[in-house]
Design a protein around this motif. Structure first.
Motif, PDB file in Angstrom:
ATOM      1  N   VAL A 154       0.862  -1.180   0.000  1.00 42.57           N
ATOM      2  CA  VAL A 154       0.000   0.000   0.000  1.00 42.57           C
ATOM      3  C   VAL A 154       0.899   1.231   0.000  1.00 42.57           C
ATOM      4  N   PHE A 155       0.557   2.193  -0.856  1.00 37.83           N
ATOM      5  CA  PHE A 155       1.296   3.441  -0.942  1.00 37.83           C
ATOM      6  C   PHE A 155       0.408   4.574  -0.437  1.00 37.83           C
ATOM      7  N   SER A 204       4.490  -3.089   8.616  1.00 43.36           N
ATOM      8  CA  SER A 204       5.810  -2.659   8.163  1.00 43.36           C
ATOM      9  C   SER A 204       5.640  -1.359   7.375  1.00 43.36           C
ATOM     10  N   VAL A 205       6.105  -0.256   7.961  1.00 48.05           N
ATOM     11  CA  VAL A 205       5.954   1.061   7.336  1.00 48.05           C
ATOM     12  C   VAL A 205       7.321   1.589   6.937  1.00 48.05           C
ATOM     13  N   ASP A 206       7.461   1.892   5.662  1.00 45.43           N
ATOM     14  CA  ASP A 206       8.654   2.570   5.152  1.00 45.43           C
ATOM     15  C   ASP A 206       8.275   4.039   5.033  1.00 45.43           C
ATOM     16  N   MET A 230       4.006  15.763  -6.020  1.00 47.28           N
ATOM     17  CA  MET A 230       4.979  14.684  -6.148  1.00 47.28           C
ATOM     18  C   MET A 230       6.070  15.091  -7.129  1.00 47.28           C
ATOM     19  N   ARG A 231       7.289  14.751  -6.772  1.00 49.68           N
ATOM     20  CA  ARG A 231       8.437  15.027  -7.641  1.00 49.68           C
ATOM     21  C   ARG A 231       8.873  13.757  -8.349  1.00 49.68           C
ATOM     22  N   ARG A 232       9.715  13.949  -9.341  1.00 47.58           N
ATOM     23  CA  ARG A 232      10.238  12.828 -10.121  1.00 47.58           C
ATOM     24  C   ARG A 232      10.997  11.826  -9.235  1.00 47.58           C
ATOM     25  N   ASP A 233      11.792  12.312  -8.275  1.00 52.71           N
ATOM     26  CA  ASP A 233      12.546  11.380  -7.435  1.00 52.71           C
ATOM     27  C   ASP A 233      11.626  10.551  -6.528  1.00 52.71           C
ATOM     28  N   GLU A 234      10.484  11.116  -6.169  1.00 55.59           N
ATOM     29  CA  GLU A 234       9.507  10.331  -5.417  1.00 55.59           C
ATOM     30  C   GLU A 234       8.919   9.227  -6.287  1.00 55.59           C
ATOM     31  N   LEU A 235       8.586   9.568  -7.521  1.00 54.63           N
ATOM     32  CA  LEU A 235       8.067   8.556  -8.449  1.00 54.63           C
ATOM     33  C   LEU A 235       9.084   7.445  -8.674  1.00 54.63           C
ATOM     34  N   GLN A 236      10.342   7.814  -8.778  1.00 52.38           N
ATOM     35  CA  GLN A 236      11.389   6.808  -8.952  1.00 52.38           C
ATOM     36  C   GLN A 236      11.486   5.907  -7.722  1.00 52.38           C
ATOM     37  N   ALA A 237      11.392   6.493  -6.538  1.00 51.29           N
ATOM     38  CA  ALA A 237      11.432   5.697  -5.307  1.00 51.29           C
ATOM     39  C   ALA A 237      10.220   4.774  -5.220  1.00 51.29           C
ATOM     40  N   LEU A 238       9.060   5.278  -5.610  1.00 52.99           N
ATOM     41  CA  LEU A 238       7.855   4.448  -5.630  1.00 52.99           C
ATOM     42  C   LEU A 238       8.027   3.290  -6.606  1.00 52.99           C
ATOM     43  N   TRP A 242      10.301   0.671  -5.097  1.00 52.06           N
ATOM     44  CA  TRP A 242       9.607  -0.059  -4.038  1.00 52.06           C
ATOM     45  C   TRP A 242       8.631  -1.070  -4.628  1.00 52.06           C
ATOM     46  N   LEU A 243       7.857  -0.604  -5.616  1.00 56.98           N
ATOM     47  CA  LEU A 243       6.889  -1.518  -6.246  1.00 56.98           C
ATOM     48  C   LEU A 243       7.576  -2.723  -6.889  1.00 56.98           C
ATOM     49  N   THR A 244       8.657  -2.464  -7.605  1.00 52.37           N
ATOM     50  CA  THR A 244       9.331  -3.598  -8.246  1.00 52.37           C
ATOM     51  C   THR A 244       9.962  -4.523  -7.203  1.00 52.37           C
TER      52      THR A 244
END
Length: 111
Positions: free
Chosen positions: A22-23, A81-83, A94-102, A105-107
């Motif tokens: 969950v995001f 478990s919370v990251d 939302m910024r590009r680096d957040e999208l990259q981190a998401l 995490w998803l992968t």
């Protein structure tokens, strides 16, 4: 409370068994939220709860950072478990680096 709705999916034990994760972004739990209690009951009975990736910008003018900082430990106490990640200077967007981190995490949880 759009992002809070993603957290509330954790209150459904059947759905918890199916979700990979969950995001949540720029959201919080109200002081009287029953979610942590419901989740803890589920996990205490041996139920699975997916991990949560929770983002919040330090400059968010809509959702105060301190509200979220008070919320995510309540979910951790319910055996979730919370990251938790803050993003310096990010407002209620939302910024590009957040999208990259998401994406990373998803992968990591899907593959």
């Amino acid at each position: 409370m759009g992002a809070a709705q993603s957290l509330h999916m954790l209150s459904d034990p059947e759905l918890c068994e199916k979700l990979a994760g969950v995001f949540a972004m720029s959201t919080f739990l109200s002081d009287d939220s029953v979610l942590p209690e419901r989740v803890k009951k589920h996990t205490s009975a041996g139920g699975r709860v997916p991990p949560v990736l929770w983002f919040h910008g330090t400059a968010d003018p809509m959702i105060q950072l301190r509200w979220t900082e008070a919320s995510y430990p309540r979910m951790q106490a319910a055996n979730v478990s919370v990251d938790w990640r803050t993003w310096q200077g990010v407002e209620h967007d939302m910024r590009r680096d957040e999208l990259q981190a998401l994406h990373l995490w998803l992968t990591s949880i899907l593959y």
